[in-house]
Design a protein around this motif. Structure first.
Motif, PDB file in Angstrom:
ATOM      1  N   GLY A  21     -11.224  33.287  26.508  1.00  9.58           N
ATOM      2  CA  GLY A  21     -10.353  32.510  27.377  1.00  9.58           C
ATOM      3  C   GLY A  21      -9.054  32.100  26.720  1.00  9.58           C
ATOM      4  N   GLU A  22      -9.120  31.481  25.563  1.00 12.72           N
ATOM      5  CA  GLU A  22      -7.919  31.075  24.831  1.00 12.72           C
ATOM      6  C   GLU A  22      -8.245  31.027  23.345  1.00 12.72           C
ATOM      7  N   VAL A  23      -7.393  31.646  22.540  1.00 15.76           N
ATOM      8  CA  VAL A  23      -7.554  31.620  21.088  1.00 15.76           C
ATOM      9  C   VAL A  23      -6.388  30.828  20.500  1.00 15.76           C
ATOM     10  N   ARG A  24      -6.725  29.792  19.731  1.00 14.61           N
ATOM     11  CA  ARG A  24      -5.722  28.966  19.087  1.00 14.61           C
ATOM     12  C   ARG A  24      -5.800  29.145  17.569  1.00 14.61           C
ATOM     13  N   VAL A  25      -4.666  29.056  16.910  1.00 13.73           N
ATOM     14  CA  VAL A  25      -4.660  28.943  15.450  1.00 13.73           C
ATOM     15  C   VAL A  25      -3.993  27.622  15.105  1.00 13.73           C
ATOM     16  N   ILE A  26      -4.585  26.923  14.125  1.00 15.34           N
ATOM     17  CA  ILE A  26      -4.110  25.603  13.727  1.00 15.34           C
ATOM     18  C   ILE A  26      -3.916  25.606  12.218  1.00 15.34           C
ATOM     19  N   GLY A  27      -2.748  25.181  11.779  1.00 15.78           N
ATOM     20  CA  GLY A  27      -2.521  25.113  10.340  1.00 15.78           C
ATOM     21  C   GLY A  27      -1.088  24.769  10.037  1.00 15.78           C
ATOM     22  N   PRO A  28      -0.781  24.467   8.776  1.00 21.13           N
ATOM     23  CA  PRO A  28       0.614  24.231   8.385  1.00 21.13           C
ATOM     24  C   PRO A  28       1.417  25.522   8.473  1.00 21.13           C
ATOM     25  N   ARG A  29       2.718  25.389   8.666  1.00 21.43           N
ATOM     26  CA  ARG A  29       3.569  26.569   8.794  1.00 21.43           C
ATOM     27  C   ARG A  29       3.449  27.494   7.585  1.00 21.43           C
ATOM     28  N   THR A  30       3.216  26.918   6.403  1.00 28.19           N
ATOM     29  CA  THR A  30       3.132  27.725   5.190  1.00 28.19           C
ATOM     30  C   THR A  30       1.879  28.582   5.134  1.00 28.19           C
ATOM     31  N   LEU A  31       0.884  28.270   5.968  1.00 26.00           N
ATOM     32  CA  LEU A  31      -0.373  29.024   5.943  1.00 26.00           C
ATOM     33  C   LEU A  31      -0.612  29.812   7.228  1.00 26.00           C
ATOM     34  N   LEU A  32       0.424  29.967   8.037  1.00 28.37           N
ATOM     35  CA  LEU A  32       0.331  30.806   9.227  1.00 28.37           C
ATOM     36  C   LEU A  32       1.305  31.980   9.078  1.00 28.37           C
ATOM     37  N   PRO A  33       0.887  33.194   9.409  1.00 32.93           N
ATOM     38  CA  PRO A  33       1.788  34.338   9.295  1.00 32.93           C
ATOM     39  C   PRO A  33       2.986  34.199  10.225  1.00 32.93           C
ATOM     40  N   TYR A  85      -0.686  25.898  16.831  1.00 32.29           N
ATOM     41  CA  TYR A  85      -0.603  24.449  16.700  1.00 32.29           C
ATOM     42  C   TYR A  85      -0.440  24.099  15.224  1.00 32.29           C
ATOM     43  N   HIS A  86       0.449  23.142  14.962  1.00 36.11           N
ATOM     44  CA  HIS A  86       0.589  22.617  13.607  1.00 36.11           C
ATOM     45  C   HIS A  86      -0.038  21.235  13.483  1.00 36.11           C
ATOM     46  N   ASP A  87      -0.287  20.585  14.609  1.00 36.18           N
ATOM     47  CA  ASP A  87      -0.959  19.291  14.636  1.00 36.18           C
ATOM     48  C   ASP A  87      -2.430  19.524  14.962  1.00 36.18           C
ATOM     49  N   GLU A 114      -3.990  17.717  18.116  1.00 40.59           N
ATOM     50  CA  GLU A 114      -3.573  18.349  19.366  1.00 40.59           C
ATOM     51  C   GLU A 114      -4.287  19.689  19.560  1.00 40.59           C
ATOM     52  N   GLY A 115      -4.391  20.465  18.505  1.00 40.88           N
ATOM     53  CA  GLY A 115      -4.993  21.791  18.611  1.00 40.88           C
ATOM     54  C   GLY A 115      -6.477  21.766  18.900  1.00 40.88           C
ATOM     55  N   LEU A 116      -7.176  20.730  18.442  1.00 40.34           N
ATOM     56  CA  LEU A 116      -8.632  20.654  18.646  1.00 40.34           C
ATOM     57  C   LEU A 116      -9.019  20.114  20.021  1.00 40.34           C
ATOM     58  N   ARG A 117      -8.079  19.562  20.740  1.00 41.65           N
ATOM     59  CA  ARG A 117      -8.427  18.890  21.981  1.00 41.65           C
ATOM     60  C   ARG A 117      -9.079  19.844  22.981  1.00 41.65           C
ATOM     61  N   ASP A 118     -10.307  19.509  23.339  1.00 37.90           N
ATOM     62  CA  ASP A 118     -11.074  20.206  24.387  1.00 37.90           C
ATOM     63  C   ASP A 118     -11.500  21.628  24.024  1.00 37.90           C
ATOM     64  N   VAL A 119     -11.462  22.004  22.746  1.00 38.79           N
ATOM     65  CA  VAL A 119     -11.913  23.350  22.399  1.00 38.79           C
ATOM     66  C   VAL A 119     -13.439  23.413  22.393  1.00 38.79           C
ATOM     67  N   ASP A 120     -13.968  24.614  22.602  1.00 38.31           N
ATOM     68  CA  ASP A 120     -15.417  24.840  22.663  1.00 38.31           C
ATOM     69  C   ASP A 120     -15.983  25.347  21.343  1.00 38.31           C
ATOM     70  N   VAL A 121     -15.117  25.943  20.525  1.00 39.37           N
ATOM     71  CA  VAL A 121     -15.544  26.518  19.249  1.00 39.37           C
ATOM     72  C   VAL A 121     -14.481  26.187  18.207  1.00 39.37           C
ATOM     73  N   LEU A 125     -13.625  16.112  15.110  1.00 38.00           N
ATOM     74  CA  LEU A 125     -14.497  16.941  15.940  1.00 38.00           C
ATOM     75  C   LEU A 125     -14.719  16.305  17.302  1.00 38.00           C
ATOM     76  N   ALA A 126     -14.668  14.972  17.367  1.00 35.33           N
ATOM     77  CA  ALA A 126     -14.855  14.272  18.639  1.00 35.33           C
ATOM     78  C   ALA A 126     -13.754  14.594  19.644  1.00 35.33           C
ATOM     79  N   LEU A 127     -12.618  15.133  19.188  1.00 34.77           N
ATOM     80  CA  LEU A 127     -11.549  15.537  20.095  1.00 34.77           C
ATOM     81  C   LEU A 127     -11.887  16.823  20.843  1.00 34.77           C
ATOM     82  N   ALA A 128     -12.767  17.614  20.279  1.00 37.94           N
ATOM     83  CA  ALA A 128     -13.183  18.866  20.927  1.00 37.94           C
ATOM     84  C   ALA A 128     -14.150  18.564  22.061  1.00 37.94           C
ATOM     85  N   ALA A 129     -14.571  19.605  22.765  1.00 42.95           N
ATOM     86  CA  ALA A 129     -15.559  19.422  23.827  1.00 42.95           C
ATOM     87  C   ALA A 129     -16.841  18.828  23.242  1.00 42.95           C
TER      88      ALA A 129
END
Length: 332
Positions: free
Chosen positions: A204-216, A227-229, A232-239, A272-276
């Protein structure tokens, strides 16, 4: 080996598949297509129940010889491949290549020719250089299959497949899921393979979360939301898939300190409580506790990290049988 490069040719599907579109080698998930990835996952299901039985062996690869060629240190991947081969009744040779003749001046091709002379049928290859498995697959005898067990920052297809298998078993249909991959995506061969696998299988949706220095650079072109925050990136995710900081592949300062990294990107119970509410937590291992993840989360009720290891046996048994052209019908 100087000819290796991060995007080895020919195209993955032309090297990996037979003329009948069956699996010839497994070098990368990119280019395999959804039907073949689903076939691997379905075949793994047939092996999953075997691991719970009293007799865990089947004779599908009896008479075959599998050589584990690990040019990089590994425990989890090497031992699960070895156990998977033994459960398929294959003979197994596990070579620690740092102690082999390659350190005495023997070239990689010399080593391959000697192993071919021993009548090996399959090479499981782990190497620090991107493209190593492709290089070997292009030079082995036609009767030998090659499986990539991780090459540099390029790919780790069986880890990606076992992660997808874990998600499917615990969360069901991928198309309705939000999946977050967190951390050192830049240096992670696992992340690259996971992104290709999840998008090929229409997650459904794939997110990547990390600092700019660790994302291609340009990672969004792979079909992910960036997402860099972390909150914000973890909100409502299932995995939530946490990645290890790949210190051994870093050249320079990518983070100010591990303490600061944990403060911004470490997975805690509060985050983790921010996720589903029923989100699952995964990690390809080995996990750096207190850097990427707390022990409370890693060992907590939402963690399926140890199940990933178990499912790795099923996936690797499925892949090994398929590259040998064996239909993995497992007795009930």
């Amino acid at each position: 080996m100087n000819a290796l490069n991060p995007r080895p040719g020919p195209l993955p599907n032309t090297l990996q598949l037979t003329d009948e579109r069956q699996l010839r080698h497994l070098l990368d998930v990119e280019g395999l297509g959804r039907p073949l990835l689903e076939q691997i996952l379905d075949n793994a299901e047939s092996f999953a129940g075997l691991n719970d039985q009293g007799v865990k062996k089947v004779p599908l690869l009896r008479g075959k010889t599998v050589a584990n060629l690990f040019f990089e240190p590994s425990t989890r991947t090497r031992t699960t491949f070895e156990l998977a081969a033994k459960r398929l009744s294959a003979d197994v040779m596990s070579l620690t290549m740092s102690a082999s003749s390659t350190t005495k001046g023997e070239t990689l091709l010399d080593t391959l020719r000697n192993l071919e002379a021993m009548q090996c049928d399959m090479f499981i290859v782990r190497h620090a250089e991107a493209g190593a498995a492709h290089f070997i697959a292009r030079h082995v005898a036609p009767n030998i299959a090659v499986i990539n067990a991780g090459d540099g920052r390029h790919a780790h297809p069986t880890q990606a497949l076992l992660d997808v298998f874990t998600i499917r078993r615990h969360k069901g249909e991928l198309s309705r899921l939000r999946i977050a991959i967190v951390g050192d995506v830049l240096h992670s061969r696992v992340a690259r393979s996971e992104i290709h696998a999840l998008n090929t299988l229409a997650a459904g949706e794939v997110r990547v979360i990390g600092p700019r220095t660790l994302l291609p650079a340009g990672v969004e072109r792979l079909g992910v939301q960036v997402y860099h925050d972390m909150d914000e990136g973890l909100r409502d995710v299932d995995v939530v898939i946490m990645l290890r900081l790949q210190r051994e592949r870093m050249q320079g300062a990518f983070i100010p300190s591990e303490h600061e990294y944990f403060q911004r990107y470490g997975l805690t119970e509060a985050r983790l409580a921010l996720a589903a509410p029923d989100a699952i937590v995964m990690h390809p291992g080995p996990a750096n506790r207190g850097v990427e993840i707390t022990s409370e989360v890693a060992d907590g009720p939402q963690s399926v990290i140890l199940r990933q290891v178990t499912y790795g046996l099923s996936i690797r048994m499925a892949v090994m049988s398929m590259v040998m052209g064996v239909n993995p019908k497992v007795p009930a």
